[in-house]
Design an enzyme around this catalytic site. Structure first.
Site, PDB file in Angstrom:
ATOM      1  N   CYS A 145     -48.698  14.430 -50.762  1.00 23.48           N
ATOM      2  CA  CYS A 145     -48.300  15.822 -50.996  1.00 23.48           C
ATOM      3  C   CYS A 145     -48.105  16.107 -52.483  1.00 23.48           C
ATOM      4  CB  CYS A 145     -47.032  16.171 -50.213  1.00 23.48           C
ATOM      5  SG  CYS A 145     -45.507  15.539 -50.935  1.00 23.48           S
ATOM      6  N   PHE A 165     -39.895 -14.159 -64.456  1.00 24.77           N
ATOM      7  CA  PHE A 165     -40.548 -12.976 -64.988  1.00 24.77           C
ATOM      8  C   PHE A 165     -41.560 -13.330 -66.073  1.00 24.77           C
ATOM      9  CE2 PHE A 165     -36.266 -11.416 -63.726  1.00 24.77           C
ATOM     10  CZ  PHE A 165     -36.705 -10.825 -62.560  1.00 24.77           C
ATOM     11  N   HIS A 190     -25.964  -0.404 -50.263  1.00 22.37           N
ATOM     12  CA  HIS A 190     -26.828   0.185 -51.304  1.00 22.37           C
ATOM     13  C   HIS A 190     -28.252   0.363 -50.784  1.00 22.37           C
ATOM     14  CE1 HIS A 190     -24.156  -0.950 -54.992  1.00 22.37           C
ATOM     15  NE2 HIS A 190     -23.677   0.029 -54.273  1.00 22.37           N
ATOM     16  N   ASN A 199     -15.944 -18.149 -54.732  1.00 22.64           N
ATOM     17  CA  ASN A 199     -16.275 -17.569 -56.022  1.00 22.64           C
ATOM     18  C   ASN A 199     -16.408 -18.706 -57.021  1.00 22.64           C
ATOM     19  OD1 ASN A 199     -16.469 -15.805 -58.228  1.00 22.64           O
ATOM     20  ND2 ASN A 199     -15.080 -14.366 -57.232  1.00 22.64           N
TER      21      ASN A 199
HETATM   22 ZN   LIG Z   1     -44.752  13.801 -49.630  1.00 23.08          ZN
END
Ligand SMILES: [Zn+2]
Length: 256
Positions: A168, A46, A136, A229
């Site tokens: 829209c 980052f 997810h 793990n």
């Molecule tokens: Zn829309």
């Protein structure tokens, strides 16, 4: 000291051999994880990207991480949400690692029936896995919450204003299940069916006492379980074979 290292290595090789035998004998393998397969792929770079964003005036430090990825943040403070999303959730250039590739290969030879994942980075699909149950959902679908029109996911990163909008006039969003939102029913039901019919359950980097893993595990017939793990967990006792290693190290040893 040298001897003990040899002992550890030979023990690891023994477990790999057992794991390989188990895979060879199984035909309905299900793989599940919390996170971690993908983070082995991610380049947390980052800092080098900061120049793109540091002109913005959003300060993340004052927010809880869970809030920044929540329904409330998306709809109440969309500017904060999308700034965080652009900085931290950009997985467009991340490539599948050896585990993604090996799992895709296992599916190709009809051994793996499903990957159940909470990751949203599309890396299994990039590795050509077919039956990926994303409980997810995914960053790879972007849509308008009002009219339902779908957009290329790049739009969240290339839109010229702070908040991406549909033609829209309504706000766009990624098709990801954020905090405070319901898990997608279809992926969940498919995961339950896959688990009920599976003969080997491979679990990575999760606690079986935490939702949704604790709920999913109830649907498994407790046939064979392999737990991988990095740390010891209270569920280790359930494992037929247990690895406290990185996933790439384990999957890198398997042959199929
Ligand atoms: Zn829309």
């Amino acid at each position: 000291m040298k001897n003990s290292n040899i002992m550890i290595d030979s023990d690891f090789q023994d477990r790999i051999k057992q794991f390989q035998d188990l895979i060879d004998q199984s035909n309905h393998i299900v793989f599940f994880w919390w996170a971690g397969v993908s983070t082995e792929s991610w380049v947390p770079d980052f800092r080098s990207k900061d120049w793109l964003y540091n002109q913005h005036d959003v300060q993340f430090e004052k927010y809880q991480p869970e809030y920044l990825l929540s329904h409330s943040c998306l709809y109440n403070e969309p500017k904060v949400f999308f700034e965080y999303y652009r900085q931290k959730m950009d997985c467009r250039w991340v490539k599948p690692n050896i585990t993604h590739k090996k799992l895709a290969q296992l599916e190709k030879v009809w051994k793996l029936s499903a990957v159940i994942t909470q990751n949203i980075d599309w890396l299994h699909q990039k590795a050509w896995s077919k039956n990926v149950l994303e409980i997810h959902w995914t960053t790879q679908i972007v849509y308008c919450d009002e009219c339902g029109k779908e957009f290329d996911p790049d739009i969240l990163f290339t839109f010229k204003w702070d908040i991406p909008y549909c033609d829209c006039g309504w706000m766009l969003r990624p098709d990801v299940t954020f905090y405070e939102e319901q898990l997608p029913q279809k992926a969940w039901m498919d995961a339950v069916i896959a688990l009920r019919n599976s003969d080997l359950f491979i679990i990575w980097w999760t606690s079986l006492t935490v939702y949704p893993a604790n709920t999913l595990i109830q649907y498994y017939g407790w046939n064979k379980i392999v737990i991988i793990n990095r740390d010891t967990t209270s569920q280790d006792r359930f494992a037929d074979i247990l690895f406290h290693e990185n996933l790439w190290k384990v999957f890198g040893e398997l042959k199929f």
